[in-house]
Design an enzyme around this catalytic site. Structure first.
Site, PDB file in Angstrom:
ATOM      1  N   ARG A  13      -5.232   2.881 -15.960  1.00 48.84           N
ATOM      2  CA  ARG A  13      -5.187   3.467 -14.427  1.00 48.84           C
ATOM      3  C   ARG A  13      -6.085   4.732 -14.776  1.00 48.84           C
ATOM      4  O   ARG A  13      -6.737   4.972 -13.849  1.00 48.84           O
ATOM      5  CB  ARG A  13      -3.986   3.727 -14.075  1.00 48.84           C
ATOM      6  CG  ARG A  13      -3.302   2.489 -13.480  1.00 48.84           C
ATOM      7  CD  ARG A  13      -2.157   2.814 -12.801  1.00 48.84           C
ATOM      8  NE  ARG A  13      -2.478   2.931 -11.350  1.00 48.84           N
ATOM      9  CZ  ARG A  13      -2.524   4.063 -10.939  1.00 48.84           C
ATOM     10  NH1 ARG A  13      -2.347   5.250 -11.684  1.00 48.84           N
ATOM     11  NH2 ARG A  13      -3.134   4.453  -9.604  1.00 48.84           N
ATOM     12  N   TYR A  55       0.689  -2.020 -12.242  1.00 48.96           N
ATOM     13  CA  TYR A  55      -0.626  -1.755 -12.669  1.00 48.96           C
ATOM     14  C   TYR A  55      -0.863  -1.101 -14.053  1.00 48.96           C
ATOM     15  O   TYR A  55      -1.678  -0.736 -14.439  1.00 48.96           O
ATOM     16  CB  TYR A  55      -1.564  -1.294 -11.769  1.00 48.96           C
ATOM     17  CG  TYR A  55      -1.319  -1.939 -10.233  1.00 48.96           C
ATOM     18  CD1 TYR A  55      -1.807  -3.213  -9.809  1.00 48.96           C
ATOM     19  CD2 TYR A  55      -0.803  -1.157  -9.293  1.00 48.96           C
ATOM     20  CE1 TYR A  55      -1.471  -3.636  -8.698  1.00 48.96           C
ATOM     21  CE2 TYR A  55      -0.558  -1.657  -7.861  1.00 48.96           C
ATOM     22  CZ  TYR A  55      -0.755  -3.082  -7.695  1.00 48.96           C
ATOM     23  OH  TYR A  55      -0.688  -3.482  -6.339  1.00 48.96           O
ATOM     24  N   GLY A  85       0.915  -1.324   0.230  1.00 50.89           N
ATOM     25  CA  GLY A  85      -0.057  -0.024   0.012  1.00 50.89           C
ATOM     26  C   GLY A  85       0.890   1.324  -0.031  1.00 50.89           C
ATOM     27  O   GLY A  85       0.099   2.361  -0.105  1.00 50.89           O
ATOM     28  N   GLY A 130       3.760  -3.631  -3.472  1.00 48.77           N
ATOM     29  CA  GLY A 130       3.891  -3.749  -5.327  1.00 48.77           C
ATOM     30  C   GLY A 130       4.373  -2.385  -5.944  1.00 48.77           C
ATOM     31  O   GLY A 130       5.531  -2.294  -6.428  1.00 48.77           O
ATOM     32  N   GLU A 185       4.097  -6.348   1.958  1.00 51.92           N
ATOM     33  CA  GLU A 185       3.539  -6.805   0.675  1.00 51.92           C
ATOM     34  C   GLU A 185       3.708  -5.594  -0.542  1.00 51.92           C
ATOM     35  O   GLU A 185       2.776  -5.409  -0.985  1.00 51.92           O
ATOM     36  CB  GLU A 185       2.140  -7.435   0.506  1.00 51.92           C
ATOM     37  CG  GLU A 185       2.157  -8.646   1.625  1.00 51.92           C
ATOM     38  CD  GLU A 185       0.761  -9.166   2.069  1.00 51.92           C
ATOM     39  OE1 GLU A 185      -0.183  -8.188   1.491  1.00 51.92           O
ATOM     40  OE2 GLU A 185       0.454  -9.853   2.746  1.00 51.92           O
ATOM     41  N   CYS A 206     -12.572   3.020 -28.814  1.00 50.71           N
ATOM     42  CA  CYS A 206     -13.795   3.777 -28.859  1.00 50.71           C
ATOM     43  C   CYS A 206     -14.516   3.743 -27.676  1.00 50.71           C
ATOM     44  O   CYS A 206     -15.607   3.205 -27.292  1.00 50.71           O
ATOM     45  CB  CYS A 206     -14.671   2.901 -29.921  1.00 50.71           C
ATOM     46  SG  CYS A 206     -13.695   2.529 -31.379  1.00 50.71           S
TER      47      CYS A 206
HETATM   48  N1  LLP Z   1      -1.430  -7.064  -0.773  1.00 47.05           N
HETATM   49  C1  LLP Z   1      -2.466  -7.230  -1.030  1.00 47.05           C
HETATM   50  C2  LLP Z   1      -3.341  -8.298  -0.248  1.00 47.05           C
HETATM   51  C3  LLP Z   1      -3.090  -6.362  -1.884  1.00 47.05           C
HETATM   52  O1  LLP Z   1      -4.264  -6.599  -2.133  1.00 47.05           O
HETATM   53  C4  LLP Z   1      -2.270  -5.537  -2.775  1.00 47.05           C
HETATM   54  C5  LLP Z   1      -2.772  -4.804  -3.675  1.00 47.05           C
HETATM   55  C6  LLP Z   1      -0.868  -5.297  -2.291  1.00 47.05           C
HETATM   56  C7  LLP Z   1      -0.477  -6.178  -1.306  1.00 47.05           C
HETATM   57  C8  LLP Z   1      -0.075  -4.278  -2.985  1.00 47.05           C
HETATM   58  O2  LLP Z   1      -0.276  -3.133  -2.779  1.00 47.05           O
HETATM   59  P1  LLP Z   1       0.374  -1.958  -3.302  1.00 47.05           P
HETATM   60  O3  LLP Z   1       1.619  -1.899  -2.510  1.00 47.05           O
HETATM   61  O4  LLP Z   1       0.973  -2.150  -4.703  1.00 47.05           O
HETATM   62  O5  LLP Z   1      -0.229  -0.736  -3.115  1.00 47.05           O
HETATM   63  N2  LLP Z   1      -4.982  -1.514  -9.860  1.00 47.05           N
HETATM   64  C9  LLP Z   1      -4.675  -0.447  -8.636  1.00 47.05           C
HETATM   65  C10 LLP Z   1      -4.019  -0.925  -7.393  1.00 47.05           C
HETATM   66  C11 LLP Z   1      -4.750  -2.392  -6.901  1.00 47.05           C
HETATM   67  C12 LLP Z   1      -4.105  -2.960  -5.695  1.00 47.05           C
HETATM   68  C13 LLP Z   1      -4.647  -4.190  -5.372  1.00 47.05           C
HETATM   69  N3  LLP Z   1      -4.075  -4.809  -4.050  1.00 47.05           N
HETATM   70  C14 LLP Z   1      -3.966   0.631  -9.231  1.00 47.05           C
HETATM   71  O6  LLP Z   1      -3.503   0.503 -10.461  1.00 47.05           O
HETATM   72  O7  LLP Z   1      -3.899   1.868  -8.531  1.00 47.05           O
END
Ligand code: LLP
Length: 429
Positions: free
Chosen positions: A328, A388, A239, A291, A289, A359
Site C-alpha cells: 500500500r 489489502y 468504500g 471490505g 460491500e 531491490c
Molecule cells: N465493491 C466493489 C465493487 C469494489 O471494487 C471494492 C473495492 C469494494 C466493494 C470494497 O471497497 P472497500 O470497502 O474496501 O473500500 N487495494 C486498495 C483498495 C482497492 C479497492 C478495490 N475495490 C487499497 O489498498 O487501498
C-alpha cells in the site's frame, strides 16, 4: 475500535502479547483481531438496522479462510470478484445465495461456476457483459440473476487508483444509459433476470458527502427501475474509509470517535444516520460491500528491524518485511502508523525511513517520519494492515509469503502457514 493497545509498555492484540508471539512465529507476521472484525461487522449491521439490508463483505480486502468463516458464521454475505474468491467463500462455509459477483472481466469459466453455485447476483459492468452472461446462461438452460453497475460520475475524492465512480474510470455503465439498457434487456435477454442495481464510487472515502451525492443522484433511477422492472435490491457498494493513524500513540485507540462530530472523520454511525433516512422508503433491499471498514484496523504486520544504516542524508531502518508483503505505501502512498512492540524508555522521536529488503527505491513503509527509537533485533508493527495487506502480497524477489495469525481473546491460531522455499517453486517445471 480496534483490538490493539499497550499494556505495561507491550503491544497486545486482544489478550495476546505480540513481541513473544513474533519471537515464536517469526516475522514478517500478519496478526488479526477476531473481536475487531466482528465489532466492525456488527456496528455496520446495526447502523443500517432499521432497513432491509445485507452486509456483503468484499472478499478482496482479506480473503483468509478463517476471516471468511468468522464472517459467514455471523451471517455476512460476500461480494466476490473472481471464481477463486467464490471458491474460498464456499470452502469457508459461506452461502453462494448470499454472494454478489463484481468485476469488469468475468470469464466464461467464472460465469459457469457462479451460475452452477447459484449466486445471488452478477454485478454486470457493461452491456457486452450482460449479453455474454445471457448467452452462457442460455447454453446452460439457466436464468442468470443480474444487476448492472451504474457509474454515477461522482468524485469520491480519494486516491486516483482507488476512485471508481467517474466517467473516465473503467467501471460500470454511464448513468444516462442505464434506463434504456434495462428496457432493452428485459425485452431481448431471455436468460437474464434483472434483480437489482449496483454502484461503488471508490475506496477509502473519509467524507460522507460523495456517498450522499451518489445516493441522491441514483434514487430516481432506482425508483424507476423498481417500478418498470421489479428490481428488488440496490447495492450501494463499499468504500467506507478508516483512520490510518490509529492514534495508538495518544494512548487510546478510540480517541477520534470522541471528537466533535464535524471535526472527526467519517464514522459508521454518521454513515448510517445520513444514508438510512434516504434509503428506507425505497422498498428495496440495500446491500453494502464493505471490505476495508471490516478488516482494515483489525490487522497488523509485524516486522523485525535488521539493520540501521546511517546515510549522509537520512537514517534508514531496514526491516524484514518488504513491499511484497504490504504494497500500500508503494502503490497508493498509503500511510500506516508504525509503532514498536515494546515501548522504549524515552519519548524521544527520531526521523527515519523504514525500508524493506526489496531491490526497489519504492520499497519503504515511511519516509522522514519521526518515530520512537528502535534498534536492530526490535519488532515494530505496521498498523491497519488487515485490508489489502496479505491479500495483495506477492512472492516478488522470491520471498515466501508471511504467516497469518488470528487472535480471539488470549488464543492465537495460525490461519495460514508461512510459505517454505519449496512452496516457492511448487508447480514450476
Ligand atoms: N465493491 C466493489 C465493487 C469494489 O471494487 C471494492 C473495492 C469494494 C466493494 C470494497 O471497497 P472497500 O470497502 O474496501 O473500500 N487495494 C486498495 C483498495 C482497492 C479497492 C478495490 N475495490 C487499497 O489498498 O487501498
Amino acid at each position: 475500535m480496534h483490538g490493539f493497545s499497550y499494556k505495561n509498555g507491550s503491544l497486545y492484540c486482544e489478550d495476546v502479547d505480540l513481541a513473544p508471539l513474533a519471537a515464536e512465529h517469526g516475522t514478517p507476521l500478519y496478526v488479526y483481531s477476531a473481536g475487531t472484525i466482528l465489532d466492525h461487522y456488527t456496528r455496520l449491521d446495526a447502523a443500517l438496522g432499521s432497513i432491509d439490508h445485507e452486509v456483503a463483505y468484499a472478499v478482496k480486502a482479506n480473503s483468509n479462510l478463517s476471516v471468511l468463516r468468522l464472517l459467514a458464521n455471523h451471517g455476512a454475505g460476500f461480494d466476490i470478484v473472481s471464481g477463486g474468491e467464490l471458491f474460498r467463500v464456499i470452502k469457508a462455509g459461506g452461502d453462494p445465495a448470499h454472494c454478489t459477483f463484481a468485476g469488469v472481466g468475468k470469464t466464461r469459466e467464472e460465469i459457469v461456476y457462479a451460475l452452477e453455485q447459484g449466486i445471488y447476483s452478477f454485478n454486470v459492468e457493461s452491456e457486452e457483459e450482460l449479453h455474454y452472461l445471457n448467452e452462457v446462461a442460455g447454453e446452460l438452460g439457466m436464468i442468470a440473476p443480474a444487476a448492472v453497475r451504474v457509474n454515477p460520475n461522482v468524485d469520491a475524492k480519494t486516491h486516483k487508483y482507488i476512485s471508481t465512480g467517474k466517467s473516465e474510470n473503467k467501471f460500470g455503465v454511464d448513468f444516462g444509459a442505464i434506463a434504456d439498457l434495462y428496457e432493452r434487456a428485459s425485452k431481448d435477454l431471455k436468460h437474464i433476470k434483472l434483480r437489482g442495481l449496483q454502484m461503488h464510487i471508490g475506496s477509502q472515502l473519509t467524507s460522507i458527502a460523495p456517498f450522499i451525492e451518489a445516493v441522491e443522484k441514483v434514487i430516481p433511477l432506482v425508483t424507476e427501475l423498481k417500478a418498470r422492472h421489479g428490481i428488488e435490491f440496490w447495492s450501494i457498494g463499499g468504500g467506507i474509509g478508516i483512520i490510518y493513524p490509529t492514534a495508538l500513540a495518544s494512548g487510546t485507540a478510540d480517541w477520534w470517535e470522541n471528537q466533535p462530530e464535524d471535526e472527526r472523520p467519517l464514522t459508521i454511525e454518521r454513515y448510517g444516520k445520513e444514508l438510512v433516512p434516504r434509503l428506507k422508503d425505497l422498498g428495496l433491499k440495500i446491500l453494502l460491500e464493505p471490505g476495508r471498514y471490516i478488516v482494515g484496523n483489525a490487522g497488523v504486520l509485524i516486522t523485525k528491524c535488521l539493520y540501521e544504516k546511517k546515510g549522509s542524508a537520512k537514517t534508514f531502518k531496514i526491516v524484514d518485511a518488504g513491499m511484497n508483503d504490504l504494497i500500500r505505501p508503494a502503490l497508493y502512498e498509503g500511510h500506516h502508523e508504525i509503532v514498536p512492540l515494546v515501548q522504549p524508555a524515552s519519548d524521544e522521536l527520531i526521523k527515519v525511513d523504514v525500508v524493506g529488503p526489496i531491490c526497489e527505491s519504492g520499497d519503504f513503509f515511511c519516509q522522514d517520519r519521526p518515530l520512537p527509537e528502535f534498534q536492530p533485533g526490535d519488532y515494530i508493527a505496521l498498523m491497519s494492515a488487515g485490508a489489502y495487506g496479505f491479500a495483495m502480497a506477492s512472492n516478488y524477489n522470491s520471498r515466501p509469503l508471511p504467516e497469518e495469525i488470528l487472535v480471539e481473546g488470549a488464543t492465537a491460531t495460525i490461519v495460514r502457514k508461512r510459505q517454505t522455499l519449496e512452496d516457492l517453486i511448487e508447480g514450476e517445471l
